[in-house]
Design an enzyme around this catalytic site. Sequence first.
Site, short mmCIF file in Angstrom:
data_model
loop_
_atom_site.label_atom_id
_atom_site.label_comp_id
_atom_site.label_asym_id
_atom_site.label_seq_id
_atom_site.Cartn_x
_atom_site.Cartn_y
_atom_site.Cartn_z
N ARG A 46 0.88 -1.16 0.00
CA ARG A 46 0.00 0.00 0.00
C ARG A 46 0.92 1.21 0.00
O ARG A 46 1.37 1.63 -1.03
CB ARG A 46 -0.94 -0.06 1.22
CG ARG A 46 -2.00 1.03 1.23
CD ARG A 46 -2.97 0.90 2.40
NE ARG A 46 -2.35 1.10 3.71
CZ ARG A 46 -3.02 1.14 4.85
NH1 ARG A 46 -4.33 0.99 4.87
NH2 ARG A 46 -2.39 1.32 6.00
N MET B 42 -34.04 7.25 5.97
CA MET B 42 -32.84 8.07 6.13
C MET B 42 -32.67 8.48 7.60
O MET B 42 -31.56 8.51 8.12
CB MET B 42 -32.94 9.31 5.24
CG MET B 42 -31.66 10.13 5.22
SD MET B 42 -31.76 11.57 4.15
CE MET B 42 -31.62 10.84 2.54
N ASP B 43 -33.78 8.79 8.26
CA ASP B 43 -33.71 9.37 9.61
C ASP B 43 -34.51 8.58 10.64
O ASP B 43 -34.54 8.97 11.81
CB ASP B 43 -34.24 10.80 9.58
CG ASP B 43 -33.81 11.52 8.32
OD1 ASP B 43 -32.60 11.70 8.15
OD2 ASP B 43 -34.67 11.85 7.49
C1 LIG Z 1 -5.68 2.50 10.69
C2 LIG Z 1 -4.25 2.14 10.92
C3 LIG Z 1 -3.85 1.58 12.14
C4 LIG Z 1 -4.82 1.14 13.20
O1 LIG Z 1 -5.32 -0.12 12.86
P1 LIG Z 1 -6.21 -0.97 13.88
O2 LIG Z 1 -6.29 -2.31 13.24
O3 LIG Z 1 -7.53 -0.30 13.97
O4 LIG Z 1 -5.49 -0.99 15.17
C5 LIG Z 1 -2.50 1.37 12.35
N1 LIG Z 1 -1.59 1.70 11.39
C6 LIG Z 1 -1.94 2.20 10.20
C7 LIG Z 1 -0.88 2.52 9.21
C8 LIG Z 1 -3.29 2.43 9.92
O5 LIG Z 1 -3.63 2.91 8.72
#
Ligand SMILES: *Cc1c(COP(=O)(O)O)cnc(C)c1O
Length: 374
Positions: A133, A313-314
């Site tokens: 990523r 919706m609400d």
């Molecule tokens: C969102 C995120 C976290 C937190 O992840 P959790 O599984 O909710 O603890 C940690 N590191 C990165 C890079 C994230 O994007």
Amino acid sequence: MDERTARAWREIDLEAVAHNANTLQSALAPGCGLMAVVKADAYGHGALPIARRLEREGVAAFAVACLEEGAALRRGGIGGEILVLGCTSPQMAPSLARWDLTQTVADEAHGLALSSQGVPLRVHLALDTGMRRLGVPAGDREAIARLCALPNLDIRGVFSHLCVSDSPLPEDRRYTLDQLSLFYDTLRWMKTRSLPVGETHIQASYGILNLPPQPCRWARAGIALYGVGSAPPRPSRLPLRPVLSLRARLATVRSLAAGEGAGYGLAFRPDTPRRLGVVTIGYADGLPRDLPQRGGQVLLRGRRCPMVGRMCMDQLLVDVTGVPASTPGDVVTLLGRDGGAEITAEEIAAICGTITNELLSRLGSRLPLVTRNG
Ligand SMILES: *Cc1c(COP(=O)(O)O)cnc(C)c1O
């Protein structure tokens, strides 16, 4: 916010989040601190009240997704380290500096562009150890060395992210161990080259729950901080407590004769007489619209009642026949405890085919926050 008059609200138990932070901290290695992940309004829990309480508990580092979330924490008086995990536009470098935020370097091109803005920035270098990523490929040592030589980037930390640490499958466990090895090998190599390593971190919630303590400066906990697992079962290794409850009210109760339909599409058409309750919350508040069709329930006077028909919706229809004493104004619990009954985030996420991270983070800003045990 006055919950006596509120239509629907999020209730957060600040004692529970403090307990979770301390519980998670106790599972970390000495010298490793909790970096509280409070992106997406603290997964729908309200970033400021959560961060303020955590700061009181001694939490000194926070992670957010974007610059705006970091700036909002600073405006709210949050000190300590705030790391922006996402890729911020290089043109926003002056804002990053102004709000004293630490920016993730997403890859070499991002690092080059950030550096070329001419604004001194504090950054953490993301290493891609297998998630593919964000991050400089951990094996690309030339790129790492080039990034470390760039002007204006004060590299204060190096981190990576695990992508299958929640899985018990042997091949996934092996993959996680390979990610860890690549991470630590790269850090060792950086040190031999006298490159700045600074603060290191690689565990998120499931990395904390499923791995032994890691020799890093930080562990980034998100979902576990909020006391739930991403999916059932709730992790049992640590005694975490859910932080959020979601409540609304019974607006009206009416009688439905056998064969009469109710709601859009007259989708609820029971063949016996029912008592129909109308609840003051809907999909614009962040509830999954198909929750009634998937077997969603609410708590009313400590009893479970099924959601029926099409969610609006609400507003939302529930069959309250099983709670004859129910009356307009009654509090309806969509998530959390009422008497001896409980509806968990894991339960709702599972029936909707998603994870609690999504369910909670979508809870809308239209829902005011009520804080307990502040
Ligand atoms: C969102 C995120 C976290 C937190 O992840 P959790 O599984 O909710 O603890 C940690 N590191 C990165 C890079 C994230 O994007």
